[in-house]
Design a protein around this motif. Structure first.
Motif, PDB file in Angstrom:
ATOM      1  N   ILE A 391      43.904  34.522  43.817  1.00 53.73           N
ATOM      2  CA  ILE A 391      42.574  33.838  44.445  1.00 53.73           C
ATOM      3  C   ILE A 391      42.528  33.263  45.743  1.00 53.73           C
ATOM      4  CG2 ILE A 391      43.400  31.704  43.159  1.00 53.73           C
ATOM      5  CD1 ILE A 391      40.361  31.659  41.886  1.00 53.73           C
ATOM      6  N   ASN A 392      41.438  33.556  46.339  1.00 56.16           N
ATOM      7  CA  ASN A 392      41.400  33.090  47.897  1.00 56.16           C
ATOM      8  C   ASN A 392      40.502  31.855  47.662  1.00 56.16           C
ATOM      9  OD1 ASN A 392      38.813  33.966  47.950  1.00 56.16           O
ATOM     10  ND2 ASN A 392      39.091  35.501  49.381  1.00 56.16           N
ATOM     11  N   LYS A 393      40.281  31.029  48.854  1.00 48.75           N
ATOM     12  CA  LYS A 393      39.651  30.015  48.930  1.00 48.75           C
ATOM     13  C   LYS A 393      38.116  29.832  48.817  1.00 48.75           C
ATOM     14  CE  LYS A 393      40.566  29.331  53.173  1.00 48.75           C
ATOM     15  NZ  LYS A 393      40.640  28.543  54.558  1.00 48.75           N
ATOM     16  N   SER A 394      37.396  30.933  48.704  1.00 52.78           N
ATOM     17  CA  SER A 394      36.261  30.972  48.089  1.00 52.78           C
ATOM     18  C   SER A 394      36.052  31.355  46.716  1.00 52.78           C
ATOM     19  CB  SER A 394      35.453  31.879  48.946  1.00 52.78           C
ATOM     20  OG  SER A 394      35.897  33.196  48.826  1.00 52.78           O
ATOM     21  N   GLY A 395      37.171  31.478  45.989  1.00 51.25           N
ATOM     22  CA  GLY A 395      37.334  31.997  44.569  1.00 51.25           C
ATOM     23  C   GLY A 395      37.196  33.517  44.429  1.00 51.25           C
ATOM     24  N   VAL A 396      37.408  34.382  45.345  1.00 49.52           N
ATOM     25  CA  VAL A 396      37.482  35.734  45.008  1.00 49.52           C
ATOM     26  C   VAL A 396      38.964  35.901  44.455  1.00 49.52           C
ATOM     27  CG1 VAL A 396      37.414  38.179  45.984  1.00 49.52           C
ATOM     28  CG2 VAL A 396      35.716  36.343  46.754  1.00 49.52           C
ATOM     29  N   ILE A 397      38.674  36.593  43.266  1.00 51.51           N
ATOM     30  CA  ILE A 397      40.069  37.266  42.556  1.00 51.51           C
ATOM     31  C   ILE A 397      40.489  38.546  42.795  1.00 51.51           C
ATOM     32  CG2 ILE A 397      41.315  37.345  40.295  1.00 51.51           C
ATOM     33  CD1 ILE A 397      39.552  34.945  39.247  1.00 51.51           C
ATOM     34  N   GLY A 402      45.098  47.862  33.845  1.00 54.45           N
ATOM     35  CA  GLY A 402      46.177  48.502  33.135  1.00 54.45           C
ATOM     36  C   GLY A 402      46.523  50.015  33.531  1.00 54.45           C
ATOM     37  N   GLN A 403      45.421  50.623  34.323  1.00 52.29           N
ATOM     38  CA  GLN A 403      45.433  51.966  34.718  1.00 52.29           C
ATOM     39  C   GLN A 403      45.736  52.140  36.124  1.00 52.29           C
ATOM     40  OE1 GLN A 403      42.723  50.655  32.741  1.00 52.29           O
ATOM     41  NE2 GLN A 403      43.927  51.587  30.959  1.00 52.29           N
ATOM     42  N   GLY A 404      46.269  50.868  36.702  1.00 58.68           N
ATOM     43  CA  GLY A 404      46.686  50.881  38.090  1.00 58.68           C
ATOM     44  C   GLY A 404      45.744  50.990  39.068  1.00 58.68           C
ATOM     45  N   GLN A 405      44.498  50.424  38.598  1.00 57.47           N
ATOM     46  CA  GLN A 405      43.396  50.222  39.635  1.00 57.47           C
ATOM     47  C   GLN A 405      43.186  48.876  40.152  1.00 57.47           C
ATOM     48  OE1 GLN A 405      40.711  52.930  40.281  1.00 57.47           O
ATOM     49  NE2 GLN A 405      40.755  51.645  41.895  1.00 57.47           N
ATOM     50  N   VAL A 406      43.211  48.527  41.486  1.00 59.98           N
ATOM     51  CA  VAL A 406      42.780  47.300  41.963  1.00 59.98           C
ATOM     52  C   VAL A 406      41.531  47.139  41.867  1.00 59.98           C
ATOM     53  CG1 VAL A 406      43.095  45.585  44.078  1.00 59.98           C
ATOM     54  CG2 VAL A 406      44.896  47.140  43.229  1.00 59.98           C
ATOM     55  N   PHE A 407      41.182  45.638  41.521  1.00 57.28           N
ATOM     56  CA  PHE A 407      39.841  45.309  41.517  1.00 57.28           C
ATOM     57  C   PHE A 407      39.458  43.865  42.099  1.00 57.28           C
ATOM     58  CE2 PHE A 407      41.361  43.568  37.710  1.00 57.28           C
ATOM     59  CZ  PHE A 407      41.036  42.180  37.697  1.00 57.28           C
ATOM     60  N   LEU A 408      38.469  43.457  42.753  1.00 57.95           N
ATOM     61  CA  LEU A 408      38.185  42.263  43.149  1.00 57.95           C
ATOM     62  C   LEU A 408      36.998  41.696  42.374  1.00 57.95           C
ATOM     63  CD1 LEU A 408      37.779  43.299  46.962  1.00 57.95           C
ATOM     64  CD2 LEU A 408      39.594  41.764  46.025  1.00 57.95           C
ATOM     65  N   TRP A 409      37.014  40.455  41.885  1.00 59.46           N
ATOM     66  CA  TRP A 409      36.190  39.742  41.038  1.00 59.46           C
ATOM     67  C   TRP A 409      35.541  38.788  42.018  1.00 59.46           C
ATOM     68  CZ3 TRP A 409      35.474  34.572  39.705  1.00 59.46           C
ATOM     69  CH2 TRP A 409      34.387  34.200  38.784  1.00 59.46           C
TER      70      TRP A 409
END
Length: 810
Positions: A391-397, A402-409
């Motif tokens: 998690i970065n300083k502005s709260g982006v995670i 489980g399928q090996g896909q990277v995501f940004l929240w």
């Protein structure tokens, strides 16, 4: 087979003295352990075929005897033996000898060769360089990628273990191939790769460029690499030491995280028994190379896994049934404080605000920065079986499914608890990807997996995701082609462990340019109230923006201005007071989502919205100006990022604020176009008026420069009574020869070239228009302002300079 052992025989024909007779003893000797077949022909030569490496023959004196070796011959698959030369250096085969009256030994030398087979893979490229090579020689093979692919590695790996990539030592027959993967391209800007430790494991990197790492000595030790200068590529190593442990055994010391102050946290594990103790290494000063190690979280099986820039430590207590904990110092980067624990905390990552995540999808958000009271929420919209990574300083995670896909929240507002999910597209050919770290601007590093080759070797390469595109870090250098990234700082530096166990620092050579203001809308106009939209861009993503500024005034002067600063991380808009100091005090502030307004003596402002997307931030403000602030104003914009890189001020529009009634007969009524870009030539129309009629106008001025300065400017003066146009010289202290406007003409200096046609002057009633074509020279600008002024013929009325338009000369 082993290398051939040469017989100790002379390098020339050796004759053994003996008694002369009708027949002599002849020996055909070979240096190969294999029996090379040869044929002897000729009368009196004992004609026949032989295959003994040391053959005795009887030749008749004076006979011409021909010896012919079968060459090459193949004693086993992938191996050949070839005749090389005779002992006297002759390479003749067959060769005819005349038998003398003396016994003789004829030595034949052979070379053993082995075969290198190259196999093209099913896709991605070709491999060349196969063939017969001398036993023991080193052969270079060539891999040629097909379009859209790059070489990943040669295979099998053991064939290249002795001489290195692309080089095979021919100790026997070899079959080799190559692995190719899709070419994603090198990250823009160029990178330098520096080995900072010959053997170790990178752990994390901070914004100073310090790298925490572990080295597998006996036992494992935690190290800190510190650059000689901030973000440099040369530096020194510090051993972080150890702590006394109560249990008997060997302490294994492993660093886990580092913050911007240079504090390092980690865990000491004592083997056997696996008792653990969390530690903090405290530098004597920010980013110092000396310090001391101390225990944190008390005793009783503890671990430390993260530390933010305030000095809050994330970890776990009460092992082996660990529960998450945060230690908060009493003061920033202090060593004493309080500990808060909760089984929901986990120990994956903590940001500078104090938000923390476990690997399972839970988010702890403090009620105020770096406090320990707050809420636990589950980030909404996550994919199935999501794992949270950082998690970065502005709260982006950043995380992965489980399928090996990277995501940004991404939270709806910085450090918010609700947000939206976006996936990082899986590059073509990749089967999965895994994130390992993320910086403040949302750049992500991790591993791309392209499957396995025929030998079972994993085809994984480090990646960098930036600006919405995934790049292959392995393309930067072969040293890191199959490496594992550990961290990325806000400068874009990456700490990485190479395949061979060395630690590398990957540093951008051309750091991304600073953020910049993009546009103001509307670009020109008039009115006491207006909704104004300002856009800013940052090549590292809008989250990298720190503070963006809007200054509305006649000049770049914060005093008695409508001077605004929007702090992106906190979503707060500040209005500087009339004194005009950027650091405050402020006339007021308002946060995103509030309906309130802030005001000073020049304006009242409401924060309508602030929306980030990709690299762009769009700021919408509702502005109402006071009558006392009336006049033609310039809209200046500036942008700064979280690393203190700044664009500087750029004039991107003009606005006429209604004020007191006009007190002069003369007036500046505008320019068309009032905003644009390019060197030109561009056709402009400049408009002036005089309530006594256009005949009352005297001199009308047009000054184009980045500030109100006639030096090195495009500075024009139209003398209406004489219908002459003048251009001021480069020094701004004299007029170049004037040109009549009755017919077409041109004027130029080092900044601009001005031309016009036969009908450039258009008088009508009280109004006067000048139509001029202006081309700006390269190097002038780029941020230009059009200042206009009008005087009457009697010099009794003068508008003074009026900012009427802006232009980007580029």
């Amino acid at each position: 087979m082993p290398p051939i052992k040469f017989f100790l025989a002379p390098l020339v024909l050796t004759l053994f003295a003996g008694s002369l007779s009708a027949q002599v003893s002849i020996t055909i000797a070979e240096n190969t352990t294999y029996a090379a077949t040869f044929i002897v022909s000729g009368t009196g030569c004992g004609a026949g075929a032989y295959n003994n490496p040391y053959t005795n023959l009887t030749w008749t004196t004076g006979a011409s005897c021909t010896v012919s070796f079968s060459s090459p011959f193949y004693p086993q698959t992938g191996e050949q033996v070839s005749f090389s030369m005779w002992g006297d250096g002759s390479t003749a085969n067959p060769r005819t000898f005349v038998a003398s009256g003396q016994s003789a030994v004829y030595m034949a030398y052979f070379t053993t060769q082995v075969y290198l087979t190259t196999v093209n893979p099913a896709q991605g490229g070709t491999v060349s360089g196969g063939g017969w090579y001398d036993y023991g020689s080193t052969v270079t093979v060539t891999a040629t990628p097909a379009s859209g692919y790059r070489l990943f590695s040669f295979a099998p790996p053991w064939a290249f273990a002795q001489a290195g990539p692309g080089k095979v030592v021919m100790n026997g027959p070899q079959t080799i191939t190559a692995d190719f993967i899709p070419d994603l391209g090198v990250p823009p800007g160029g990178y330098a790769v520096t080995q900072i430790v010959a053997s170790g494991q990178a752990v994390a990197i901070n914004n100073f460029g310090q790298v925490a790492e572990n080295i597998a000595l006996s036992p494992t030790r935690a190290l800190l690499w510190t650059p000689n200068t901030a973000n440099g590529t040369s530096g020194n190593l510090t051993d972080l030491g150890s702590l006394p442990v109560a249990e008997n055994g060997t302490p294994v010391i492993e660093a886990r995280a580092i913050n911007d102050f240079g504090q390092v946290v980690g865990t000491i594990t004592v083997t056997p028994g696996n008792a653990t103790q969390a530690f903090l290494w405290q530098p004597v000063a920010a980013n110092a190379t000396t310090g001391s190690m101390m225990a944190v979280f008390g005793s009783g099986n503890t671990a430390a896994t993260g530390v933010n820039s305030f000095g809050q430590i994330l970890g776990a207590i009460n092992g082996p049934s660990y529960i998450g904990a945060i230690s908060t110092p009493a003061a920033a980067n202090g060593t004493t404080g309080t500990t808060f624990s909760d089984s929901r905390l986990g120990d994956q990552s903590i940001n500078d605000f104090g938000q923390a995540i476990p690997s399972s999808p839970t988010l702890f958000t403090p009620s105020a920065p770096n406090t320990t009271s707050g809420s636990f929420t589950q980030p909404n919209g996550l994919p199935a079986n999501a794992t949270l990574v950082a998690i970065n300083k502005s709260g982006v995670i950043v995380g992965q499914s489980g399928q090996g896909q990277v995501f940004l929240w991404t939270p709806g507002s910085p450090n918010g608890t609700t947000g939206t999910v976006s996936s990082i597209p899986l590059p073509s050919g990749a089967v999965s990807m895994a994130a390992s770290a993320m910086n403040a601007s949302g750049q992500v590093v991790g591993l791309l997996n392209f499957g396995t080759d025929q030998y079972g070797a994993a085809l994984t390469t480090p990646f960098l995701y930036t600006g919405g595109i995934t790049y292959d870090l392995g393309d930067v250098s072969g040293e890191i082609s199959a490496g594992h990234p550990a961290g990325i700082n806000d400068k874009g530096q990456i700490a990485l462990t190479g395949l061979g166990g060395a630690v590398y620092l990957v540093t951008p050579q051309t750091l991304a340019p600073p953020p910049e203001p993009s546009a103001a809308s509307p670009q020109s106009g008039n009115g006491a109230s207006q909704t104004m939209v300002f856009t800013f861009t940052d090549p590292r993503g809008w989250q990298d923006l720190g503070v963006v500024n809007v200054l509305i005034n006649n000049f770049i002067d914060g005093r008695s201005a409508c001077y605004l600063a929007y702090a992106v991380p906190s979503s707060t808009l500040y209005l500087v007071n009339d004194a005009g100091k950027a650091e405050g005090p402020y006339a007021g502030k308002v946060t995103l989502g509030s309906s309130g307004t802030i005001q000073n003596s020049q304006c009242t402002v409401g924060l309508t919205s602030a929306n980030g997307s990709g690299n762009t931030l769009t700021l919408t403000l509702a502005v109402t100006f006071t009558t006392a602030f009336g006049g033609n104003k310039i809209l200046y914009l500036a942008a700064g990022d979280i690393s203190q890189n700044s664009s500087g001020w750029a004039p991107l529009g003009v606005w006429q604020v209604p004020g007191a009634a006009q007190t002069t007969t003369t007036a500046v009524t505008g320019i068309t176009p009032a905003y644009g870009a390019g060197f030109g030539p561009t056709a402009y129309t400049f408009n002036f008026s005089d309530t006594k009629g256009y005949q009352d106008l005297g001199v009308e001025n047009i000054l184009v420069n980045s500030a109100l300065d006639g030096r090195h400017a495009c500075y024009l003066a139209y003398a209406r009574p004489f219908n002459l146009l003048y251009l001021v010289n480069d020094n701004g202290d004299g007029l170049l020869p004037g040109q009549s406007m009755a017919a077409g003409g041109t004027l130029s200096n080092s900044q601009c070239a001005v031309s016009w046609g036969n009908s450039a002057v258009a008088p009508s009633g009280n109004n006067l228009s000048l139509s001029l074509s202006i081309r700006f020279n390269s190097g002038f600008g780029p941020n230009l302002i059009f200042y206009l002024a009008a005087r009457d013929a009697a010099e009794g009325n003068n508008t003074g300079w009026q900012a009427s338009g802006t232009w980007m000369a580029q």
